[in-house]
Write a protein that holds these residues in place. Structure first.
Motif, mmCIF file in Angstrom:
data_model
loop_
_atom_site.group_PDB
_atom_site.id
_atom_site.type_symbol
_atom_site.label_atom_id
_atom_site.label_comp_id
_atom_site.label_asym_id
_atom_site.label_seq_id
_atom_site.Cartn_x
_atom_site.Cartn_y
_atom_site.Cartn_z
ATOM 1 N N PHE A 246 -6.471 12.507 -3.269
ATOM 2 C CA PHE A 246 -5.782 12.797 -2.002
ATOM 3 C C PHE A 246 -5.624 11.516 -1.186
ATOM 4 O O PHE A 246 -6.492 11.148 -0.384
ATOM 5 C CB PHE A 246 -6.550 13.853 -1.197
ATOM 6 N N ASN A 247 -4.529 10.855 -1.417
ATOM 7 C CA ASN A 247 -4.264 9.602 -0.700
ATOM 8 C C ASN A 247 -2.783 9.296 -0.809
ATOM 9 O O ASN A 247 -2.014 10.090 -1.353
ATOM 10 C CB ASN A 247 -5.112 8.475 -1.287
ATOM 11 N N GLN A 248 -2.415 8.145 -0.298
ATOM 12 C CA GLN A 248 -1.004 7.754 -0.270
ATOM 13 C C GLN A 248 -0.812 6.490 -1.112
ATOM 14 O O GLN A 248 0.132 5.752 -0.913
ATOM 15 C CB GLN A 248 -0.653 7.516 1.203
ATOM 16 N N LEU A 249 -1.766 6.271 -2.063
ATOM 17 C CA LEU A 249 -1.764 4.987 -2.783
ATOM 18 C C LEU A 249 -0.482 4.706 -3.553
ATOM 19 O O LEU A 249 0.062 3.605 -3.472
ATOM 20 C CB LEU A 249 -2.936 4.948 -3.771
ATOM 21 N N ILE A 250 -0.017 5.692 -4.296
ATOM 22 C CA ILE A 250 1.151 5.443 -5.153
ATOM 23 C C ILE A 250 2.366 5.121 -4.286
ATOM 24 O O ILE A 250 3.072 4.141 -4.516
ATOM 25 C CB ILE A 250 1.419 6.652 -6.078
ATOM 26 N N ALA A 251 2.570 5.919 -3.257
ATOM 27 C CA ALA A 251 3.734 5.706 -2.392
ATOM 28 C C ALA A 251 3.602 4.404 -1.612
ATOM 29 O O ALA A 251 4.561 3.640 -1.496
ATOM 30 C CB ALA A 251 3.895 6.888 -1.443
ATOM 31 N N ALA A 252 2.403 4.154 -1.076
ATOM 32 C CA ALA A 252 2.227 2.951 -0.265
ATOM 33 C C ALA A 252 2.408 1.712 -1.127
ATOM 34 O O ALA A 252 3.069 0.752 -0.737
ATOM 35 C CB ALA A 252 0.844 2.946 0.382
ATOM 36 N N PHE A 253 1.855 1.746 -2.339
ATOM 37 C CA PHE A 253 1.870 0.565 -3.192
ATOM 38 C C PHE A 253 3.239 0.318 -3.811
ATOM 39 O O PHE A 253 3.646 -0.821 -4.020
ATOM 40 C CB PHE A 253 0.819 0.722 -4.292
ATOM 41 N N HIS A 254 3.941 1.395 -4.114
ATOM 42 C CA HIS A 254 5.219 1.232 -4.807
ATOM 43 C C HIS A 254 6.432 1.555 -3.944
ATOM 44 O O HIS A 254 7.544 1.210 -4.293
ATOM 45 C CB HIS A 254 5.242 2.089 -6.072
ATOM 46 N N GLY A 255 6.188 2.231 -2.852
ATOM 47 C CA GLY A 255 7.361 2.710 -2.129
ATOM 48 C C GLY A 255 7.492 2.274 -0.689
ATOM 49 O O GLY A 255 8.555 2.422 -0.109
ATOM 50 N N TRP A 256 6.430 1.745 -0.092
ATOM 51 C CA TRP A 256 6.520 1.405 1.332
ATOM 52 C C TRP A 256 7.227 0.075 1.484
ATOM 53 O O TRP A 256 6.636 -0.943 1.824
ATOM 54 C CB TRP A 256 5.144 1.356 1.980
ATOM 55 N N LYS A 257 8.502 0.118 1.233
ATOM 56 C CA LYS A 257 9.269 -1.105 1.202
ATOM 57 C C LYS A 257 10.527 -0.875 2.016
ATOM 58 O O LYS A 257 11.302 0.028 1.722
ATOM 59 C CB LYS A 257 9.625 -1.383 -0.263
ATOM 60 N N ASP A 258 10.709 -1.656 3.036
ATOM 61 C CA ASP A 258 11.978 -1.666 3.753
ATOM 62 C C ASP A 258 12.104 -3.034 4.405
ATOM 63 O O ASP A 258 11.367 -3.961 4.040
ATOM 64 C CB ASP A 258 12.090 -0.484 4.746
ATOM 65 N N SER A 259 13.020 -3.170 5.348
ATOM 66 C CA SER A 259 13.256 -4.504 5.914
ATOM 67 C C SER A 259 12.028 -5.029 6.656
ATOM 68 O O SER A 259 11.892 -6.224 6.884
ATOM 69 C CB SER A 259 14.453 -4.456 6.852
ATOM 70 N N ARG A 260 11.096 -4.135 7.010
ATOM 71 C CA ARG A 260 9.904 -4.561 7.759
ATOM 72 C C ARG A 260 8.639 -4.619 6.914
ATOM 73 O O ARG A 260 7.680 -5.308 7.239
ATOM 74 C CB ARG A 260 9.643 -3.589 8.940
ATOM 75 N N ASN A 261 8.601 -3.795 5.840
ATOM 76 C CA ASN A 261 7.336 -3.551 5.151
ATOM 77 C C ASN A 261 7.297 -4.104 3.735
ATOM 78 O O ASN A 261 8.234 -3.931 2.966
ATOM 79 C CB ASN A 261 7.047 -2.045 5.141
ATOM 80 N N ASP A 262 6.170 -4.742 3.409
ATOM 81 C CA ASP A 262 5.911 -5.301 2.089
ATOM 82 C C ASP A 262 4.814 -4.448 1.443
ATOM 83 O O ASP A 262 3.686 -4.418 1.941
ATOM 84 C CB ASP A 262 5.438 -6.754 2.288
ATOM 85 N N PRO A 263 5.159 -3.725 0.356
ATOM 86 C CA PRO A 263 4.189 -2.778 -0.205
ATOM 87 C C PRO A 263 2.863 -3.406 -0.632
ATOM 88 O O PRO A 263 1.841 -2.719 -0.638
ATOM 89 C CB PRO A 263 4.911 -2.158 -1.396
ATOM 90 N N THR A 264 2.865 -4.690 -0.974
ATOM 91 C CA THR A 264 1.600 -5.289 -1.427
ATOM 92 C C THR A 264 0.613 -5.462 -0.276
ATOM 93 O O THR A 264 -0.569 -5.686 -0.487
ATOM 94 C CB THR A 264 1.820 -6.669 -2.094
ATOM 95 N N LYS A 265 1.118 -5.350 0.958
ATOM 96 C CA LYS A 265 0.221 -5.492 2.105
ATOM 97 C C LYS A 265 -0.068 -4.147 2.764
ATOM 98 O O LYS A 265 -0.723 -4.078 3.808
ATOM 99 C CB LYS A 265 0.859 -6.420 3.150
ATOM 100 N N ALA A 266 0.416 -3.071 2.168
ATOM 101 C CA ALA A 266 0.381 -1.773 2.848
ATOM 102 C C ALA A 266 -0.977 -1.087 2.775
ATOM 103 O O ALA A 266 -1.297 -0.264 3.617
ATOM 104 C CB ALA A 266 1.447 -0.859 2.263
ATOM 105 N N VAL A 267 -1.764 -1.426 1.751
ATOM 106 C CA VAL A 267 -2.993 -0.654 1.559
ATOM 107 C C VAL A 267 -4.096 -1.504 0.942
ATOM 108 O O VAL A 267 -3.843 -2.332 0.077
ATOM 109 C CB VAL A 267 -2.680 0.629 0.740
ATOM 110 N N THR A 268 -5.313 -1.323 1.461
ATOM 111 C CA THR A 268 -6.501 -1.972 0.889
ATOM 112 C C THR A 268 -7.618 -0.923 0.852
ATOM 113 O O THR A 268 -7.499 0.135 1.473
ATOM 114 C CB THR A 268 -7.018 -3.153 1.747
ATOM 115 N N PHE A 269 -8.706 -1.249 0.151
ATOM 116 C CA PHE A 269 -9.889 -0.406 0.257
ATOM 117 C C PHE A 269 -10.445 -0.511 1.681
ATOM 118 O O PHE A 269 -10.100 -1.432 2.432
ATOM 119 C CB PHE A 269 -10.942 -0.839 -0.766
#
Ligand code: FE2
Length: 331
Positions: A246-269
């Motif tokens: 139950f988390n947003q890892l897949i979406a955050a890591f692969h999908g949180w991408k737009d003109s403002r957001n870089d998915p590699t910086k979206a999520v950490t432990f």
């Protein structure tokens, strides 16, 4: 005049999966021609405890062949379940949405060529819905399926393949960072403005809400807001011994991408340590292997237990319209 009881049967659907002898999804098909909405409401009221249990056990219940074609009729169908509503305005969802009724809104206004990766609704925020309804008002010409993935089955697979990663998820939790625009950006799947997200007119009132929710934040020069959640769970035990990813890892890591957001910086432990991109690629690939694509027909409704099943959206062509409604956490 008393309404005639309707006939509803459990039916198969192409590509249906089976876990522990239980179909995924479970399909309830209405076989009564010309059934009235009143008789459907009555059937839901009488069956709702069973249907709710089926959503938890099977992950998703699809309702097919019911006399539901408008947002108003959908609203009545949903109300018959007697779940508490989870209003969009109160949610911290990133998506831009348009309400049709108090309970029903457009699922996501993001353009048709944007893939929405698998996620548990709002698992990247401290407040998430327990269940979701989706409704196909208008199927796409091509594509546009709603992929669904049993997160409990995914968790079991990951435990076998990546025991260390799963242990880190369980013990450390996750932090999510995203950058919200100063105005709604409908070109992005995560374009909701900070004002709308935090129901704030001013920076001061946004900061009050952020503080209450335990977020950290930074104002950027262009008026955008970068916010980081408090540590959130990455694994949920939904029933004794039954855990979900139950988390947003897949979406955050692969999908949180737009003109403002870089998915590699979206999520950490939760301790700030980074996730291994190769592991995340494998996690996403295993989730994709386990995915069932809802082959939408006009009028279909799906009741998804958000704690058990992840959902997303395939790209499409044509005027696809899928509506959604959320159920509050404490139901
Ligand atoms: Fe969603």
């Amino acid at each position: 005049m008393a309404d005639v009881p309707i006939e509803v049967v459990v039916a198969p659907v192409e590509g249906q999966q089976s876990f522990g002898g239980e179909p995924f999804p479970l399909v309830q098909e209405c076989r009564s021609d010309g059934a009235s909405l009143e008789s459907v409401e009555e059937w839901v009221r009488q069956s709702r405890a069973t249907l709710d249990r089926q959503a938890l056990v099977n992950g998703t219940v699809v309702f097919r062949g019911f006399p539901i074609s408008t947002d108003q009729e959908l609203d009545r169908f949903i109300r018959a379940f007697d779940y508490p509503n989870f209003p969009y305005e109160e949610s911290l969802s990133n998506a831009v949405r348009v309400n049709r009724t108090e309970r029903v809104f457009t699922a996501n206004e993001a353009p048709s060529d944007v893939t929405i990766c698998l996620h548990h609704e709002m698992a990247q925020t401290p407040v998430y819905p327990s269940r979701l309804f989706f409704f196909c008002e208008q199927p796409a010409e091509q594509g546009g399926a709603t992929p669904l993935c049993r997160s409990d089955i995914l968790f079991e697979r990951l435990k076998e393949d990546f025991p260390e990663f799963v242990a880190d998820c369980e013990t450390k939790g996750l932090l999510y960072t995203n950058i919200m625009p100063a105005e709604n950006d409908p070109t992005s799947g995560m374009g909701r403005s900070w004002q709308s997200t935090f129901r704030a007119e001013t920076r001061e009132s946004a900061e009050e809400r952020l503080q209450t929710l335990g977020y950290s934040w930074e104002w950027l020069a262009d008026g955008c807001l970068r916010s980081t959640t408090p540590t959130l769970q990455a694994v949920m035990e939904i029933e004794p011994g039954r855990k979900t990813f139950f988390n947003q890892l897949i979406a955050a890591f692969h999908g949180w991408k737009d003109s403002r957001n870089d998915p590699t910086k979206a999520v950490t432990f939760g301790d700030g340590s980074v996730l291994n991109p190769e592991t995340m690629d494998r996690v996403a690939a295993i989730a994709e292997e386990l995915t069932f694509d809802v082959p939408w027909q006009k009028g279909d409704v799906a009741l998804v237990d958000n704690r058990v099943v992840m959902h997303g959206r395939r790209t499409f062509t044509g005027a696809r319209k899928v509506l959604a409604s959320l159920v509050a956490m404490d139901a």
